[in-house]
Design a protein around this motif. Structure first.
Motif, PDB file in Angstrom:
ATOM      1  N   MET A   2       2.914  -8.902   6.233  1.00 39.28           N
ATOM      2  CA  MET A   2       3.394  -7.567   5.854  1.00 39.28           C
ATOM      3  C   MET A   2       2.457  -6.903   4.842  1.00 39.28           C
ATOM      4  N   ILE A   3       1.909  -7.677   3.913  1.00 45.51           N
ATOM      5  CA  ILE A   3       0.993  -7.137   2.905  1.00 45.51           C
ATOM      6  C   ILE A   3      -0.297  -6.658   3.578  1.00 45.51           C
ATOM      7  N   PHE A   4      -0.852  -7.472   4.470  1.00 43.70           N
ATOM      8  CA  PHE A   4      -2.041  -7.054   5.209  1.00 43.70           C
ATOM      9  C   PHE A   4      -1.737  -5.822   6.070  1.00 43.70           C
ATOM     10  N   HIS A   5      -0.586  -5.819   6.723  1.00 46.52           N
ATOM     11  CA  HIS A   5      -0.232  -4.693   7.596  1.00 46.52           C
ATOM     12  C   HIS A   5      -0.069  -3.399   6.800  1.00 46.52           C
ATOM     13  N   ALA A   6       0.518  -3.473   5.620  1.00 46.85           N
ATOM     14  CA  ALA A   6       0.687  -2.268   4.794  1.00 46.85           C
ATOM     15  C   ALA A   6      -0.676  -1.678   4.442  1.00 46.85           C
ATOM     16  N   ALA A   7      -1.646  -2.525   4.110  1.00 45.23           N
ATOM     17  CA  ALA A   7      -2.987  -2.041   3.781  1.00 45.23           C
ATOM     18  C   ALA A   7      -3.689  -1.476   5.015  1.00 45.23           C
ATOM     19  N   TYR A   8      -3.511  -2.144   6.159  1.00 45.86           N
ATOM     20  CA  TYR A   8      -4.140  -1.670   7.399  1.00 45.86           C
ATOM     21  C   TYR A   8      -3.518  -0.348   7.837  1.00 45.86           C
ATOM     22  N   LYS A   9      -2.228  -0.244   7.682  1.00 43.65           N
ATOM     23  CA  LYS A   9      -1.529   0.996   8.033  1.00 43.65           C
ATOM     24  C   LYS A   9      -2.014   2.151   7.158  1.00 43.65           C
ATOM     25  N   ASP A  10      -2.192   1.888   5.873  1.00 43.16           N
ATOM     26  CA  ASP A  10      -2.672   2.931   4.967  1.00 43.16           C
ATOM     27  C   ASP A  10      -4.096   3.340   5.329  1.00 43.16           C
ATOM     28  N   PHE A  11      -4.933   2.369   5.681  1.00 40.05           N
ATOM     29  CA  PHE A  11      -6.322   2.668   5.999  1.00 40.05           C
ATOM     30  C   PHE A  11      -6.468   3.424   7.318  1.00 40.05           C
ATOM     31  N   THR A  12      -5.734   2.988   8.344  1.00 40.16           N
ATOM     32  CA  THR A  12      -5.892   3.581   9.674  1.00 40.16           C
ATOM     33  C   THR A  12      -5.037   4.819   9.876  1.00 40.16           C
ATOM     34  N   GLY A  13      -3.943   4.930   9.137  1.00 40.09           N
ATOM     35  CA  GLY A  13      -3.023   6.034   9.358  1.00 40.09           C
ATOM     36  C   GLY A  13      -2.120   5.809  10.553  1.00 40.09           C
ATOM     37  N   SER A  14      -2.140   4.598  11.104  1.00 40.34           N
ATOM     38  CA  SER A  14      -1.274   4.275  12.242  1.00 40.34           C
ATOM     39  C   SER A  14      -0.497   3.000  11.944  1.00 40.34           C
ATOM     40  N   SER A  15       0.480   2.721  12.759  1.00 41.03           N
ATOM     41  CA  SER A  15       1.306   1.521  12.567  1.00 41.03           C
ATOM     42  C   SER A  15       0.862   0.365  13.447  1.00 41.03           C
TER      43      SER A  15
END
Length: 182
Positions: free
Chosen positions: A90-103
């Motif tokens: 979840m922590i990695f996904h939150a950062a990836y989501k913020d960077f990419t702008g997608s889920s």
């Protein structure tokens, strides 16, 4: 084996046609997959309304995001390994989501061979092999968690991405200019 041996080993109900004696099997094959799907759904994806007290005691803590969308480190005391792995994911996904702008999910198969191309160097300890969190051992989770605790105390982001798969980037994601193509 002689022919007489074969005749002795023939099934007793040979006179019944296959379609008559196998109605139950036909019904099971037509509906069995649905029964299996329902069973698997309950077995592998239990709902929150189960009355398992152990699950309630060791439930997954809520992941809190800061104003910029980055995860803050929750406590992992008394949490099972499976749930600790989920927190790391979840922590990695939150950062990836913020960077990419997608889920879209973190592309672990792309990142694992060369994490330094995708992650800011201070995101993970040098001595840790980055892989899908569901494959991390307890020792790996402890290493990354201790590292993130020191990052949290220093008021630094836990995980930051510098690159993503181009297909994961939203056109109006805001950080598209920072992402290099794979």
């Amino acid at each position: 084996m002689s022919r007489s041996d074969l005749k002795r080993h023939l099934p007793q109900n040979v006179k019944k046609s296959f379609s008559v004696s196998s109605d139950g099997i036909k019904e099971w094959t037509s509906t069995g997959f649905e029964f299996f799907a329902e069973w698997a759904k309950g077995e592998f994806y239990p709902t929150a309304d189960t009355d398992n007290k152990e699950e309630e005691e060791h439930g997954l803590p809520e992941l809190i995001l800061d104003d910029e969308g980055y995860a803050q480190l929750p406590s992992c005391d008394g949490i099972r390994l499976k749930d600790q792995q989920e927190l790391v994911r979840m922590i990695f996904h939150a950062a990836y989501k913020d960077f990419t702008g997608s889920s879209k999910p973190v592309p672990w198969h792309t990142i694992t061979p060369c994490p330094s191309q995708y992650l800011v160097a201070s995101s993970v300890p040098d001595n840790l092999l980055i892989c899908n969190p569901s494959h991390m051992r307890s020792k790996d989770i402890s290493v990354i968690w201790r590292y993130w605790e020191s990052q949290s105390v220093a008021k630094k982001r836990l995980v930051s991405f510098i690159k993503a798969r181009p297909s994961d980037m939203r056109l109006n994601g805001g950080k598209r200019d920072k992402a290099a193509k794979v």
